[in-house]
Scaffold this motif. Structure first.
Motif, mmCIF file in Angstrom:
data_model
loop_
_atom_site.group_PDB
_atom_site.id
_atom_site.type_symbol
_atom_site.label_atom_id
_atom_site.label_comp_id
_atom_site.label_asym_id
_atom_site.label_seq_id
_atom_site.Cartn_x
_atom_site.Cartn_y
_atom_site.Cartn_z
ATOM 1 N N LEU A 35 0.861 -1.170 0.000
ATOM 2 C CA LEU A 35 0.000 0.000 0.000
ATOM 3 C C LEU A 35 0.902 1.227 0.000
ATOM 4 C CD1 LEU A 35 -2.467 -1.179 2.800
ATOM 5 C CD2 LEU A 35 -2.838 -1.313 0.329
ATOM 6 N N VAL A 36 0.726 2.100 -0.982
ATOM 7 C CA VAL A 36 1.600 3.267 -1.112
ATOM 8 C C VAL A 36 0.742 4.529 -1.133
ATOM 9 C CG1 VAL A 36 3.339 4.423 -2.512
ATOM 10 C CG2 VAL A 36 3.292 1.914 -2.401
ATOM 11 N N ASN A 71 -17.457 3.980 6.869
ATOM 12 C CA ASN A 71 -17.517 4.329 8.286
ATOM 13 C C ASN A 71 -16.562 5.488 8.502
ATOM 14 O OD1 ASN A 71 -18.075 3.984 11.152
ATOM 15 N ND2 ASN A 71 -15.991 3.193 11.299
ATOM 16 N N TYR A 72 -17.031 6.517 9.233
ATOM 17 C CA TYR A 72 -16.208 7.699 9.471
ATOM 18 C C TYR A 72 -16.109 7.989 10.957
ATOM 19 C CZ TYR A 72 -16.803 8.752 4.499
ATOM 20 O OH TYR A 72 -16.788 8.700 3.129
ATOM 21 N N ALA A 73 -14.941 8.488 11.347
ATOM 22 C CA ALA A 73 -14.809 9.013 12.699
ATOM 23 C C ALA A 73 -15.653 10.271 12.814
ATOM 24 C CB ALA A 73 -13.344 9.336 12.993
ATOM 25 N N ASP A 74 -16.187 10.513 13.997
ATOM 26 C CA ASP A 74 -17.057 11.669 14.191
ATOM 27 C C ASP A 74 -16.364 12.976 13.826
ATOM 28 O OD1 ASP A 74 -18.818 10.400 17.143
ATOM 29 O OD2 ASP A 74 -19.164 10.115 15.003
ATOM 30 N N PHE A 75 -15.065 13.052 14.071
ATOM 31 C CA PHE A 75 -14.362 14.319 13.871
ATOM 32 C C PHE A 75 -14.144 14.651 12.392
ATOM 33 C CE2 PHE A 75 -10.518 12.046 12.962
ATOM 34 C CZ PHE A 75 -10.417 11.025 13.899
ATOM 35 N N VAL A 76 -14.465 13.740 11.467
ATOM 36 C CA VAL A 76 -14.313 14.039 10.043
ATOM 37 C C VAL A 76 -15.631 13.963 9.272
ATOM 38 C CG1 VAL A 76 -11.918 13.278 10.015
ATOM 39 C CG2 VAL A 76 -13.731 11.687 9.295
ATOM 40 N N LYS A 77 -16.689 13.562 9.930
ATOM 41 C CA LYS A 77 -17.974 13.435 9.245
ATOM 42 C C LYS A 77 -18.390 14.762 8.623
ATOM 43 C CE LYS A 77 -19.977 9.516 11.717
ATOM 44 N NZ LYS A 77 -21.001 9.048 12.684
ATOM 45 N N GLY A 78 -18.774 14.681 7.358
ATOM 46 C CA GLY A 78 -19.189 15.879 6.646
ATOM 47 C C GLY A 78 -18.039 16.630 6.000
ATOM 48 N N ARG A 79 -16.805 16.254 6.320
ATOM 49 C CA ARG A 79 -15.642 16.942 5.759
ATOM 50 C C ARG A 79 -14.801 16.027 4.870
ATOM 51 N NH1 ARG A 79 -11.667 18.904 8.998
ATOM 52 N NH2 ARG A 79 -11.943 17.289 10.570
ATOM 53 N N PHE A 80 -14.661 14.772 5.259
ATOM 54 C CA PHE A 80 -13.828 13.816 4.539
ATOM 55 C C PHE A 80 -14.711 12.787 3.837
ATOM 56 C CE2 PHE A 80 -9.783 14.032 7.435
ATOM 57 C CZ PHE A 80 -9.778 15.413 7.311
ATOM 58 N N THR A 81 -14.219 12.297 2.698
ATOM 59 C CA THR A 81 -14.928 11.264 1.964
ATOM 60 C C THR A 81 -13.945 10.203 1.495
ATOM 61 O OG1 THR A 81 -16.551 12.877 1.154
ATOM 62 C CG2 THR A 81 -16.442 10.760 0.015
ATOM 63 N N ILE A 82 -14.246 8.952 1.813
ATOM 64 C CA ILE A 82 -13.440 7.835 1.339
ATOM 65 C C ILE A 82 -14.094 7.269 0.086
ATOM 66 C CG2 ILE A 82 -14.615 6.145 2.817
ATOM 67 C CD1 ILE A 82 -11.904 4.734 3.156
ATOM 68 N N SER A 83 -13.257 6.933 -0.895
ATOM 69 C CA SER A 83 -13.787 6.382 -2.135
ATOM 70 C C SER A 83 -12.733 5.470 -2.756
ATOM 71 C CB SER A 83 -14.172 7.496 -3.109
ATOM 72 O OG SER A 83 -13.033 8.253 -3.479
ATOM 73 N N ALA A 91 -10.786 0.201 -10.915
ATOM 74 C CA ALA A 91 -10.063 -0.075 -12.159
ATOM 75 C C ALA A 91 -8.561 0.129 -11.999
ATOM 76 C CB ALA A 91 -10.601 0.809 -13.276
ATOM 77 N N ASN A 92 -8.200 1.097 -11.144
ATOM 78 C CA ASN A 92 -6.786 1.422 -10.953
ATOM 79 C C ASN A 92 -6.249 1.022 -9.588
ATOM 80 O OD1 ASN A 92 -6.068 2.860 -13.518
ATOM 81 N ND2 ASN A 92 -7.808 4.112 -12.880
ATOM 82 N N ASN A 93 -7.068 0.334 -8.806
ATOM 83 C CA ASN A 93 -6.644 -0.192 -7.498
ATOM 84 C C ASN A 93 -6.175 0.918 -6.563
ATOM 85 O OD1 ASN A 93 -7.177 -2.840 -8.395
ATOM 86 N ND2 ASN A 93 -5.167 -2.882 -9.399
ATOM 87 N N ILE A 94 -6.983 1.965 -6.458
ATOM 88 C CA ILE A 94 -6.632 3.114 -5.623
ATOM 89 C C ILE A 94 -7.759 3.392 -4.636
ATOM 90 C CG2 ILE A 94 -6.046 5.566 -5.577
ATOM 91 C CD1 ILE A 94 -4.957 5.266 -8.407
ATOM 92 N N LEU A 95 -7.370 3.660 -3.424
ATOM 93 C CA LEU A 95 -8.292 4.116 -2.379
ATOM 94 C C LEU A 95 -7.994 5.593 -2.148
ATOM 95 C CD1 LEU A 95 -10.398 2.975 -0.236
ATOM 96 C CD2 LEU A 95 -8.471 3.095 1.362
ATOM 97 N N TYR A 96 -9.028 6.402 -2.090
ATOM 98 C CA TYR A 96 -8.855 7.842 -1.907
ATOM 99 C C TYR A 96 -9.405 8.310 -0.567
ATOM 100 C CZ TYR A 96 -8.053 8.132 -6.981
ATOM 101 O OH TYR A 96 -7.563 7.989 -8.258
ATOM 102 N N LEU A 97 -8.876 9.446 -0.129
ATOM 103 C CA LEU A 97 -9.473 10.168 0.990
ATOM 104 C C LEU A 97 -9.505 11.636 0.595
ATOM 105 C CD1 LEU A 97 -10.602 9.930 3.895
ATOM 106 C CD2 LEU A 97 -8.330 10.642 4.685
ATOM 107 N N ALA A 146 -2.322 3.544 -3.358
ATOM 108 C CA ALA A 146 -2.239 2.617 -4.477
ATOM 109 C C ALA A 146 -1.903 1.232 -3.949
ATOM 110 C CB ALA A 146 -1.177 3.084 -5.460
ATOM 111 N N ALA A 147 -2.733 0.264 -4.305
ATOM 112 C CA ALA A 147 -2.515 -1.119 -3.890
ATOM 113 C C ALA A 147 -1.838 -1.888 -5.016
ATOM 114 C CB ALA A 147 -3.841 -1.781 -3.537
ATOM 115 N N SER A 148 -0.997 -2.843 -4.616
ATOM 116 C CA SER A 148 -0.225 -3.595 -5.609
ATOM 117 C C SER A 148 -1.005 -4.771 -6.185
ATOM 118 C CB SER A 148 1.092 -4.083 -5.005
ATOM 119 O OG SER A 148 0.849 -4.928 -3.898
ATOM 120 N N GLU A 149 -2.229 -4.961 -5.706
ATOM 121 C CA GLU A 149 -3.090 -5.970 -6.301
ATOM 122 C C GLU A 149 -4.515 -5.453 -6.350
ATOM 123 O OE1 GLU A 149 -2.665 -9.303 -3.483
ATOM 124 O OE2 GLU A 149 -4.794 -9.087 -3.083
#
Length: 119
Positions: free
Chosen positions: A4-5, A61-73, A77-83, A23-26
Motif C-alpha cells: 500500500l503506497v 464508516n467515518y470518525a465523528d471528527f471528520v464526518k461531513g468533511r472527509f470522503t473515502i472512495s 479499475a486502478n486499485n486506488i483508495l482515496y481520501l 495505491a494497492a499492488s493488487e
C-alpha cells in the motif's frame, strides 16, 4: 504481500482541501472480498486513530471528527483508495496511513503521508 503506497499529503491552509491516494499492488476488488481498507492518522504524541474505512459493497464508516468533511472512495479499475479531505483544520495535522485490516486478523500498513494544516 500486497503493498500500500500513499501519496497526496502536503501543507495546506486551514479551510483548504487535499486528496490522499493509496495505491494497492493488487486488485482492491479481490481485497474487498474479505478485508477492509481504510485510512488512519497519527499526530505527534498521540495514538493512531481511525479516520475512515470501506468494506465490500462500498459501505463506509467515518470518525465523528471528520464526518461531513472527509470522503473515502475507491477506483477499482486502478486499485486506488482515496481520501478527499475538505475544510481542513489545524487539528487534522498528522501522518495519514492507508490500512488493510484482514478478516483473519492483523493489519497491513502503508508508509504514511504527512498532512500539515497551517497558515
Amino acid at each position: 504481500q500486497v503493498q500500500l503506497v500513499e501519496s497526496g499529503g502536503g501543507l495546506v491552509q486551514p479551510g483548504g482541501s487535499l486528496r490522499l491516494s493509496c495505491a494497492a499492488s493488487e486488485s482492491i476488488i479481490m481485497i474487498f472480498r474479505e478485508d477492509v481498507l481504510g485510512w488512519y492518522r497519527q499526530a505527534p504524541g498521540k495514538q493512531r486513530e481511525l479516520v475512515a474505512s470501506m468494506t465490500k459493497g462500498g459501505n463506509t464508516n467515518y470518525a465523528d471528527f471528520v464526518k461531513g468533511r472527509f470522503t473515502i472512495s475507491r477506483d477499482s479499475a486502478n486499485n486506488i483508495l482515496y481520501l478527499q479531505m475538505n475544510s481542513l483544520k489545524p487539528e487534522d495535522t498528522a501522518v495519514y496511513y492507508c490500512n488493510r485490516k484482514f478478516r483473519r486478523g492483523g493489519d497491513s500498513w502503508g508508509q504514511g503521508t504527512q498532512v500539515t494544516v497551517s497558515s
